[in-house]
Every structure is written in C-alpha cells, then in structure tokens.
Design a protein around this motif. Structure first.
Motif, mmCIF file in Angstrom:
data_model
loop_
_atom_site.group_PDB
_atom_site.id
_atom_site.type_symbol
_atom_site.label_atom_id
_atom_site.label_comp_id
_atom_site.label_asym_id
_atom_site.label_seq_id
_atom_site.Cartn_x
_atom_site.Cartn_y
_atom_site.Cartn_z
ATOM 1 N N LYS A 69 -2.190 5.187 -10.609
ATOM 2 C CA LYS A 69 -2.715 4.785 -9.311
ATOM 3 C C LYS A 69 -3.385 5.951 -8.611
ATOM 4 C CE LYS A 69 0.794 1.364 -8.558
ATOM 5 N NZ LYS A 69 1.790 0.905 -7.602
ATOM 6 N N ARG A 109 -3.091 -2.761 -5.134
ATOM 7 C CA ARG A 109 -2.255 -2.472 -6.285
ATOM 8 C C ARG A 109 -2.567 -1.093 -6.850
ATOM 9 N NH1 ARG A 109 -3.398 -6.894 -9.563
ATOM 10 N NH2 ARG A 109 -2.143 -8.169 -8.200
ATOM 11 N N VAL A 163 0.836 -1.194 0.000
ATOM 12 C CA VAL A 163 0.000 0.000 0.000
ATOM 13 C C VAL A 163 0.870 1.243 0.000
ATOM 14 C CG1 VAL A 163 -1.713 1.238 1.294
ATOM 15 C CG2 VAL A 163 -1.849 -1.200 1.142
ATOM 16 N N SER A 174 3.843 3.070 -1.181
ATOM 17 C CA SER A 174 4.804 2.995 -2.267
ATOM 18 C C SER A 174 6.079 3.729 -1.926
ATOM 19 C CB SER A 174 4.223 3.603 -3.528
ATOM 20 O OG SER A 174 2.924 3.154 -3.711
ATOM 21 N N LEU A 220 -3.144 1.596 -5.229
ATOM 22 C CA LEU A 220 -2.815 2.726 -4.374
ATOM 23 C C LEU A 220 -1.349 3.106 -4.512
ATOM 24 C CD1 LEU A 220 -4.742 1.752 -1.160
ATOM 25 C CD2 LEU A 220 -5.419 3.313 -2.935
ATOM 26 N N TYR A 221 -1.160 4.386 -4.546
ATOM 27 C CA TYR A 221 0.201 4.906 -4.545
ATOM 28 C C TYR A 221 0.306 5.666 -3.236
ATOM 29 C CZ TYR A 221 4.056 7.983 -5.794
ATOM 30 O OH TYR A 221 5.239 8.669 -5.801
ATOM 31 N N GLY A 222 0.856 5.025 -2.256
ATOM 32 C CA GLY A 222 0.675 5.556 -0.911
ATOM 33 C C GLY A 222 1.935 6.044 -0.258
#
Lengths: 529, 707
Positions: free
Chosen positions: B128, B264, A298, A300, B266-268
C-alpha cells in the motif's frame, strides 16, 4: 519446421501453478500469441478487475519470449513485446511516445530522433521505421500490449480504431488490448478474437487463497490442521460476506486476513481445538455478519493503542480496519502518543460562529422557506415555535393522497439564498448562542454586516462544508434591461459575499447533529419533517 | 491627503491602499513612485561603490520622519520621533521571533510523529501507499508553517524530498504532475548525482528514483486527488513515495469522498496538530505576558482579542497581528511612548510631553491622592515643577518594572502550583483588571480552600512546587528565578516544610495519619435514636497534638500566601497609560470592520459624512436634497421583495422633480436630468449588491438585502 506448433507444455504448467484457475485463458492466449502457433493481428482481453488479465499477459509474454530465445534453432521464431500501461499516460500523446520508447527499448533500437509523436499516424510512421522496414526473420513476431486502454485519459475518438489498424499496416505485429468492458464497437469486428476472463467462482477463490499460508492460530496447531481450517474459513467468509457484497479477489483476501486472527482467537486461548470448525463458526458468527470488514479504512493504524487481538465479543471498530495479519506486531509509536490528545473532531475545531452558521445553513437547506415564519418568527408567541414544526394535515387514514410526498430529508439539501440563511442565523442566534445575551448589554450586537460572519462563511466555503450553487456571479451579471441599464453587469465579481448567490450545505445529518450537540442545540427540534 | 501621500512615498504601500487618490496636478512628474523606483533599484544593484549621490539624497527622507510623523500637531522634535521609531523597531521584532519560536515548538510533536511513522512505514513492506493524515483544523494559514517545517524536517531526517500540492494550485492531473516533477527535480543540480538530466517529457521524469516523495494535499477538494492516487500507484514499484494529506475537516469526511478502490490502497495513520487554544495560551504567555514584552496589552483589549479568537477565528496568526497592531498604534500615535525608553534623555522631553503627562488620568488621580493625604508640596511640585515631574517619571519606570515582576511572579506561582484551575490567560487578564487579593473571596483563586483540602503529602508536594517555581522561574515568561530576592518567603516556607515533615514523622511513629481540622474525615456524622426519633449530629473527631500543629501550619501557609501573592490592578498605577495599551477602537476598526453597518448608515444618514448645509435638518428622514442614491435607498427600505421600477421612478420624481402644479417655488430637476440621476443611483444600488434584476416579473427589481 512444421507450420503449426503449440507452445511448450512446460510454460503452461509453470504458469498454471502461478495463476490457478486460469488454465483455459492461458492456453488460448499463448496459442494466439505464439509466433508459430496461430498468431493473430489483434486481440482483446476483457474481464472485470482483479481477474489476472495484466499479470497473466506479462508473465506469459516474458516466458514465451525467453523460451523462444533459448531455443537453438537459428532461424527459429522470436518474440518481442512491449507493454504500455494507460494509467501511466496522462495524455494520448504521452501514450504514443511511451509506446515508441518502449518498442525501441524492446528491439534495442537506437532512437535517434526526438521521439515526438503527436498522433496515431505519427505513431504508425515511427513503428514502421522500427518494425516494418528493417528485414526481420520469418518467425519474428512483435506483441504490443495496451493495458487498460479503455481508461486512457484524453483519448481521441480515433485512438482505438487507429491502434487496431496498426497490425494491418505492419506485418508481424500483434496488438493486444486489455480492457475491463469491451466497447460495443469492438464486437463489430468479428475477426478480432476476444478472450474473456470471468470472475472467479467459489472453488476458485478457495484454491487461490489456500495458496497463501496463514499464521497458525496457536503454536501447537499442526500445519495441516491450519491449512484445513483456513480453507474452510475462506469458504465461510465467501459465503457470508463476499458473495453478496464484494466481488474482487483483493477484497476477499483483505477480509480473510483481517478476520483470521479474530476467528482463531478461541484456539489461541485454548477454548476450542483447530478441528472444531463448526463450534468456531458459531462462536465467531458476529464476525461474519459485519460487512464493515469489506469497507477499507483509510486509517490503518488505530488511533488508540489497541494492539492486542480483540476478542469476537468485543467488536472494536478501530481494529477492524487494522490490516496486517499479525496484529501483535502493531507499530507502537504514533498510537501511543496520540492517545492522550483530544480527538480532533471538527465540531470542536470550528469556531462557534462558524458552527452556528453551519447549523443555520442546514436549516435553510432542509426547511421549506414557507415555514420560516412559523419556525423563527417571534411575532405571535413571544417564543419561537419548535419541536417538529407544523404537522402536515393527514387526511383520513384509508384514503391515500394522490401523489405521495417524499420526505425532504431523503431529497437531500436544497439551495438557499444567502440572505435567508443569514436571517435564520440572526433569528436563532439569541437562543443558541449562550453568550449572546451577555454581549448584548455592553456593545452593539454585530449583525450580519459583520466581518466575522463573512470570515466564518469563507471558512465554511473553503472547507467545502458550504458550496455555492449555480454559475459564478449568480444574478449579479444579469443586465437590467427592464430599466434601460445595460453593460457593467459583468464587472461585478462573484465573491463569497455576493448576496444574490445561492448556496447549499454539503454535510450530512449525522455531522450536523454532532455539531449541534457540541453547541447544546438539538437540531431536530428545528426541522420540519 | 495627496500631500501626505507624496511625502510618505518610500513606503510604496499602494498595494495595501483601500482607495487610490488621483492627484492630477502640478507636481505630477515628481510623484514619488516615479522618482523612487529607479533609485531603489540602483540601491539594490550597487550595494558597493555605486551608492552614489542619489541614494544619499534619498536617505534622510527614508530614515526619519517619513514613516512616523511628528505628533503634538507637528511640534514633536525629530529626535523624539526617531526614538519612538527605534523603540518600536527594537521591541516588536524580538517578540515576533519569540512568537515564531513558540509556534514552531508547538508543531514539534506532530512532526515527530509523522517522521516516526514514515520511517517505520518505510521499513514495513506493504503493497500500500503510506499515507499520513494530518488533521490541521480549519485554520489554513497555519498549515503553511507546519508543512514548511515538515519538509525541512523530512529532508534532514530521512532525506525525503517533499513536494507540496495545494488544491487551489493544481487544478488537474497534468498540472499536479508538472509541479511534482518541477519541485522534485528542482534541487537536483545541487545533489550528488548530477547525471540526471532535467527531463523534457513527463515520462522520463517519473522514472527518477526520488527517495521518499511526499506531497500534501489541502482539504479534500472533489475527487480529483483520488484519481491521482490511483495513477501514482502504478508508479510505486519504481518510485518510493509516501503521501501526506493535510485534512482540514476530518478523516471521515475525507474517506467518504474516496472510492473504495483507492481507500484500499492506503496505509494510513492520523495525526493531530496542537489545538489552537493551547497555542494561544503559550503565545499569550510569551508575547503578551512575558517579561520581554515592552508594552502591556491592557485587560479589556486583551479580553476582546481572546474572546474573538475563541469565538470567531481559528488561526493564531490573526492574534499575532492584532498584538502587532497594538504595538504599532501605541508607538505611532502616542507621543508619550518615548518614556518607555530605558535610558531616557532628559533633554528629549519637550514641554509638550510634560503637558501631556499632566493630562493623564493617572496623573490626576495621583495628585488627588496626594492632596487627600495632605502632601500639598508634593502635589504642587507635580503640577508646577517640571524637573520634579521628570524625576517622578523616571522613578516610576523602576516602579513599573517592579510591579511587573511582582505580577508575573505571583501569576507564575499560582499557575504552577495549581492554586487555580483557570487558564493562565484568564488569570492574567483578571490580575490586570482587578488585581489579585487573596483575602477577598475570588471565584478563581481560593488558596485557603485548596490548601486546606490537601493532606500532608500533598501539602509537602505543594511546598516543593512553590520552592521550585521560586528558584527556577519560568522560561516561557522569561522570568528568572528569584529565590535570592525573596529570602523571607523562602525561609518561611522552608521552615513550614521542616515542621510538617517533623509532624509527619511523629504521627507515623504514633501510628496515626496526620490530618487537619479542615479535612473532611475529621467530621463524623452520628445517628442516634432517641425515643424512636433519629437524631443526626456532627461530631468533631478528637485531634491529636500533631494534628493541631498541622492545622496551624496550614493556617500559616494561607496567611503567607495571601500576604505574598498580591498585586494591584494595573489601572491604579501612576502613568500606566504610557506602558499599557488598552484601546479597543482602533483594533475594532481595522480587524472587525462592519461594512454592512457602515454602508447602511452612510446611505441612510449621509449628512453625518457630508456635513452639507442643505441636509442638516433632515436627521435620517427623507428629503429631496439628499444624494440620489440615498433617496433611492430610503424608498428601497420601504418597498417589498419585488420593486416595480416605474413606481420607484415616480416616487423619486415626485420628490425631486419640479411638479407643474402647486408648490412651484422649489427648484426641482427637470425630467431628463432627474432620470439621469435616477439611473445612476439605481446602478449604484446594484453595484452595492442591494438589488438585482428579477426574472420573475418584467420591469421589477428584486430586493437582495434584508438585514
């Protein structure tokens, strides 16, 4: 004008280039949609996710309709279409209204009425107004695409059959259903053609992924070498990871993109050349054994500033989840500032009382209640029994007991009564809480009637670390028929502190162990295996 | 009680009342609720001319004695009551705004990070969804402030519209979408593009380009949000939005409950909020220790507050309200709190005030000290002469201020120069309770050791810090610089600095490093082998002239520090009761009630509460005169896990019934009325959650409460 004519070959070639390895599906679909080929009233596309169903359909439809529009023939065939995505529609009614609106937009129809549409029959009426009654030229065809209709929310049972009947009522309409798995009822209608989009095979994957150009591993590597290496690399990734553990194109793509910089790191360092694939493979074999790559993280952005491409010898888990192809361009700012702060581990965020209660709940959930006296009573030994608790009597080794017991750890958490957990808490507190004995001296030790315990419980419950099991109110609402009392039972509100309620701990062993260690407690010693 | 209620009407605090008192009586119609409500409405509506007769009639009741009641058994003058009220109203709000400011400041770095992340993510084109995870910790209350600030911030910085979703508010997807649309389009009419019609259906609304749309979701509640993400993604080509999650537990737990397909997308990035401990520290500095605080929270109360904060509570809000409660208690219940006024009118002081002052412990202590010191006149005047006492009180005000200044300066010097490693809060509490005296060996602060361990550079640095702290003071504590007042100290320190600098120059010139007698290197361990035996001996390395001078400088420094950094315990001060509030009991009763213990006591010893004549001799035992529920409770305590109701009944009836045989004299209940009492008592036990019906065995009830 001949009766049967296949669509223009140009369309196919363009589409096949855009969507490799889907040639037969594209051709079948085009034939079944083209107004002057073999248009059919209903059509089902099915296949697992990420096999190109939606993308191909929409691309093909736009190509077909624009190519037909460009033809000079006056009375030539025309094609209009509307695509309705079920994911975007939160109710069936929403789906109908979206369909009406989209059809109207495709036909440039002036939708004067309110557009309310509550059922399939109303949808039929609205569509008839637009498609059936106005006179259309002979070659006119309308395609209505329901994307993901099997995932429609709040769909009535009549939705699919009703939509399938639309084309019987309205001529010149093709209804196209895109589904992941076709419901068996669809197979009961043999006349409806199905087009299956199978999962890609290994050569397919390689073909598709080699269309994307990876960054060269080092500035000196020639493009052809890069492309060659990339292709072989994809094959290796597929064989080692994707074949067994992941099936979809995006996952494989993600894995390839993540592994690529690390796989080619030796080239960048000048250890190996770009053509020495087998040597690279041996050097990077660790990469292909770790299925964590397939697990999408989650977060990145790595919490610590690991912005340089790490070597294969240094498998840094935070880097694995870092998605982008060019890790050098890692955004610098949040990570840098975050680095200094303490890691926000829940074990440290929770107040100690709540942590103790959580541990007590874990014990209550995982220990059978018949061992409670052995574990927590101080009656005989003066100190509490721990270290594994009582061993189950093992019978003679050759003889197997009749029903084998499954370890309680594997069975998961059991429900417990709140009172029992509080008793365990009261029992273990003197050993676990370092300040307990200090506090005992100057003031009365607050036991479980204390509001603080209630607050800690509420905290745990609100974080869903503890969950209430069973119906609201628990036993409180049971009428006391036995002693002739009735009524009033329902008045007792089901609250957190309801003594009758049952609870269950909602966190796993790893987490509990961490919490325990943060308090200096080895929870293992208190568990009966 | 009902009377009190009716006289304190304007408060309308019925909502917070634990129990309602029903007064069916003569003045039913004049009950304040009925009378004051319309008046209040009128007051709100007619702010201008309409402030007619009735509000004026209400005004005095509203203003003065309605909230603060006169103390000294009602003998307190209204002026004094008003003054107490004014004092409270002047002191607390100032602090409260300061605390709010501190709390907002504490979130600043998180806000910066989140904003930067969103801005950067907006530039980076990914497929994302940008997702920020803010680890807020289990303290849900403080999240409100954070997200409020966040939405303000994002709106001003990147023109983002923030929609806040809470797990408890939106139970399903439809509700969530409704809320998003409503909140996102709420401000629209004020915006430039007025062309957007407020949409009638969901579909149209979602097409609206809403800039960056941010939502935050409270702790992961089940899987439903995860679906939202998927759905929302299908709109992402039309609406650009980011998601911010407030995660109370941890990202791992959150992720464990996400399906992979969602994860997948999510760009977190993860963000931490300032930990509760450091927030507590700065709130203590500002609100409790700071010079703005008119009332001191006493050491023992503060200790219990802080302990509770660290042990039990996750949120800072409770601490703030505890401090507020202390203020309220002091000004509401202590008539002497009027003495806190800056300009005290002598006429205001009634004889009762002076009598109360003479009752104080610190007064007695002071008089005793005076007698011991043979200052008989002084002691006598203190006791007998009112004017003399007033003069003393007024004088004491100034002394208190001086004491406070000295205390804060000392603490500031200690904490800012690193003489002590413990937190400021700890230091403050110790200083209040035990005072600071550096000469006595104290575990926390040992300036001599710290200073001796320094090398010359560190020593200069330390001096620099000292001077700096003296000059600038502390903005957090609202402490001004006091270099001009402490010239002596500053001069001495500056002189030392010059001296050491000179020494350093010289030793550098000589090619040696400056060291003192105390530094570890001066001791050399020697091993000598004499007759096959190893001898260990310690040798003091020869110190140069400069080194000796430096050692002397260090000694001077420690002497200076222990002379300058000192303060008394707060309890030694005359009249400290007036400006120190150190009573734990009200706090415990309000914030840490023990309903369980109270229930148990009430049930087992009802006489303590009822004070009836019949049960006076029982003393916790069982007797037929006890209320039914109490009798049943006693029987309940003796019973096992399952209680047969018939047995219980016979035990009860045996106790209260009029048995036909034997001791007929006592007046028992007949069977029917005993049965009624029994039913009622049992029902009460059930209402209190002590028993429930058992499903295991018929005619049995299960015991629910063991502890």
């Amino acid at each position: 004008m001949n009766l049967f004519r296949l669509p223009d070959e140009l369309i196919f070639s363009a589409l096949c280039q855009q969507f490799p390895c889907r040639d037969p599906q594209i051709r079948a679909l085009a034939t079944l949609l083209h107004p002057s080929a073999a248009p059919c009233p209903n059509l089902v596309l099915h296949g697992t996710e990420a096999t190109g169903k939606t993308a191909i359909t929409s691309a093909l439809l736009s190509k077909l309709s624009s190519s037909l529009d460009n033809q000079d023939e006056k009375e030539g065939p025309t094609l209009r279409y509307a695509i309705i995505n079920s994911l975007e529609c939160i109710t069936a009614r929403h789906l109908y209204e979206t369909a009406v609106a989209k059809v109207a937009a495709a036909l440039e129809w002036d939708l004067s009425s309110s557009g309310r549409c509550e059922s399939v029959s109303q949808l039929t009426v609205e569509l008839c107004k637009m498609l059936k009654y106005p006179s259309r030229p002979d070659g006119f065809r309308f395609v209505l695409v329901f994307d993901g209709i099997d995932r429609q929310r709040e769909a009535p049972g009549t939705l699919l059959p009703g939509l399938a009947r639309l084309s019987e009522i309205i001529p010149r309409l093709t209804t196209l259903f895109i589904v992941t798995t076709p419901p068996p009822s669809l197979h009961l209608h043999p006349p409806i053609p199905h087009i299956y989009f199978p999962p890609y095979s290994k050569p397919d994957y390689v073909t598709i992924l080699s269309a994307t150009k990876p960054p060269p591993p080092s500035p000196t590597t020639s493009p052809s070498d890069t492309a060659d290496l990339w292709m072989r690399f994809i094959g290796a990734v597929y064989d080692s990871l994707a074949k067994a553990a992941c099936r979809t194109l995006p996952a494989l793509k993600h894995a390839c993109e993540t592994l690529w910089p690390r796989f080619t790191a030796p080239i960048a360092q000048g250890i190996y050349g770009a053509r020495e694939f087998s040597k690279l493979l041996v050097a990077g074999r660790v990469l292909f054994q770790d299925e964590n790559v397939l697990e999408p993280g989650v977060v990145s952005l790595p919490p610590a500033g690991s912005s340089k491409p790490s070597l294969p010898s240094n498998p840094n888990p935070s880097f694995i989840t870092a998605g982008p192809l060019s890790p050098v361009k890692k955004p610098p700012q949040p990570s840098a500032t975050l680095k200094g702060t303490t890691t926000a581990d829940l074990a440290t965020l929770l107040p100690p009382t709540a942590r103790l209660l959580l541990l007590a709940s874990y014990l209550a959930s995982h220990n059978p209640s018949r061992y409670d006296i052995t574990l927590f009573s101080t009656h005989y030994h003066g100190r509490k029994r721990r270290l594994g608790g009582p061993k189950l009597k093992s019978s003679t080794p050759g003889q197997r007991s009749k029903h084998r017991k499954i370890s309680r750890k594997l069975l998961g958490a059991h429900a417990f009564v709140l009172e029992r957990m509080l008793a365990i808490y009261a029992a273990v507190r003197s050993e676990w809480d370092p300040k307990f004995n200090l506090r005992e001296g100057d003031e009365v030790v607050a036991l479980t009637g204390d509001v603080d315990v209630g607050m800690a419980l509420a905290t745990l419950a609100s974080l869903r670390l503890l969950v209430k099991v069973g119906g609201a109110g628990g036993g409180g609402s049971a009428a006391m028929g036995g002693i002739g009392l009735s009524g009033g039972g329902g008045l007792v509100p089901a609250d957190v502190m309801d003594r009758g309620g049952k609870w269950r701990v909602n966190v796993g062993w790893e987490f509990v162990r961490r919490v325990g260690r943060s308090l200096g407690v080895e929870v293992e010693e208190w568990l009966v295996e | 009680m009902a009377q009190v209620h009716s006289s304190t009407v304007p408060f309308e605090e019925d909502d917070h009342r634990a129990a309602f008192i029903f007064s069916s009586g003569e003045d039913d119609r004049q009950l304040p609720t009925a009378a004051s409500r319309p008046a209040k409405k009128r007051k709100l509506a007619g702010a201008g001319k309409k402030a007619a007769s009735q509000p004026q009639l209400q005004q005095p009741a509203f203003g003065s004695d309605s909230t603060f009641i006169p103390l000294f058994n009602g003998a307190e003058s209204p002026e004094a009551v008003n003054l107490r009220k004014e004092l409270f109203e002047a002191s607390w709000p100032v602090l409260e705004t300061r605390i709010q400011h501190v709390l907002r400041e504490a979130n600043r770095s998180t806000l910066d990070e989140v904003t930067a992340f969103l801005q950067q993510a907006a530039q980076e084109k990914t497929e994302k969804i940008t997702a920020g995870f803010i680890i807020t910790g289990p303290n849900i209350v403080s999240q409100d402030l954070l997200f409020e600030q966040l939405s303000e911030r994002l709106y001003t910085e990147i023109r983002a519209r923030v929609v806040r979703l809470r797990a408890s508010e939106v139970s399903n997807l439809k509700a969530a979408l409704k809320k998003i649309i409503r909140d996102a389009t709420a401000n629209e009419s004020e915006d430039d593009d007025g062309s957007v019609v407020v949409p009638s259906t969901v579909s149209k609304a979602l097409f609206y380009e809403a800039g960056v749309r941010t939502m935050d979701v409270d702790p992961k509640k089940g899987r439903k949000y995860l679906d939202y993400d998927l759905d929302v993604l299908s709109w992402s080509d039309r609406i650009q939005f980011d998601v911010l999650f407030g995660v109370a537990t941890s990202v791992e737990l959150f992720q464990a409950r996400l399906p992979r397909s969602t994860a997948r997308l999510l760009y977190g990035a993860q963000f931490d909020v300032v930990q509760a401990n450091s927030v507590l520290e700065s709130v203590v500095k500002t609100a409790v220790a700071g010079s703005r605080a008119t009332l001191r929270i006493g050491p023992s109360l503060l200790r219990s507050l802080v302990d509770r904060q660290q042990e039990q509570v996750a949120g800072i809000q409770l601490f703030v309200s505890s401090v507020k409660y202390a203020y309220m208690c002091h000004f509401y219940a202590n008539p002497l709190s009027v003495l806190l006024a800056k300009q005290l009118d002598r006429k205001l002081l009634q004889p009762e005030h002076l009598r109360a002052v003479r009752m104080l412990e610190s007064f007695k202590a002071k008089v005793e000290v005076a007698i011991d010191a043979r200052q008989m006149n002084h002691a006598q005047a203190m006791i007998e002469d009112d004017d003399y006492l007033i003069a003393q009180i007024l004088e004491q005000q100034q002394k208190c201020e001086d004491y406070l200044k000295q205390l804060l300066r000392t603490l500031h010097l200690i904490s800012s120069t690193g003489l002590s490693t413990v937190s400021f809060t700890e230091l403050y509490m110790t200083a209040l309770s035990k005072g600071i005296d550096l000469e006595q060996a104290d575990e926390m602060i040992r300036p001599a050791e710290v200073v001796r361990r320094m090398n010359a550079d560190e020593f200069l640095n330390f001096i620099q810090k000292l001077l700096h702290a003296t000059e600038t003071g502390s903005p957090e504590l609202e402490l001004q610089g006091w270099a001009s007042e402490a010239e002596e100290f500053v001069d001495a320190v500056t002189e030392l600095r010059g001296e050491v600098e000179g020494l350093m120059e010289r030793s550098k010139h000589n090619g040696t490093t400056l060291r003192s007698q105390y530094s570890a290197q001066s001791k050399v361990l020697r091993t000598t082998v004499v007759a096959q035996k190893v001898q260990l001996s310690q040798d003091t390395a020869a110190l140069t002239e400069e080194d000796k001078a430096y050692t002397k400088a260090i000694d001077t420094m420690t002497a200076l520090l222990s002379q300058y950094l000192r303060c008394e315990p707060i309890n030694n001060l005359f009249l400290h009761e007036i400006w120190v509030y150190d009573s734990k009991l009200p706090y415990r009763e309000v914030f840490v009630p023990r309903p369980g213990a109270a229930f148990a006591r009430g049930l087992s010893r009802p006489h303590d509460y009822l004070a009836c004549a019949c049960c006076s001799k029982v003393d916790g035992g069982l007797s037929s005169t006890l209320p039914t529920t109490c009798i049943l409770y006693h029987l309940y305590l003796e019973a096992g896990a399952l209680i047969n109701v018939a047995d219980l009944w016979s035990a009860y009836y045996g106790l209260v019934g009029n048995d036909d045989d034997g001791s007929m004299n006592r007046e028992g209940l007949d069977e029917r009325s005993a049965l009624v009492c029994f039913y009622r008592g049992l029902a009460e036990l059930r209402m209190m959650g002590l028993v429930k019906q058992s499903r295991k065995r018929a005619d049995h009830i299960a015991k629910l409460k063991w502890l």
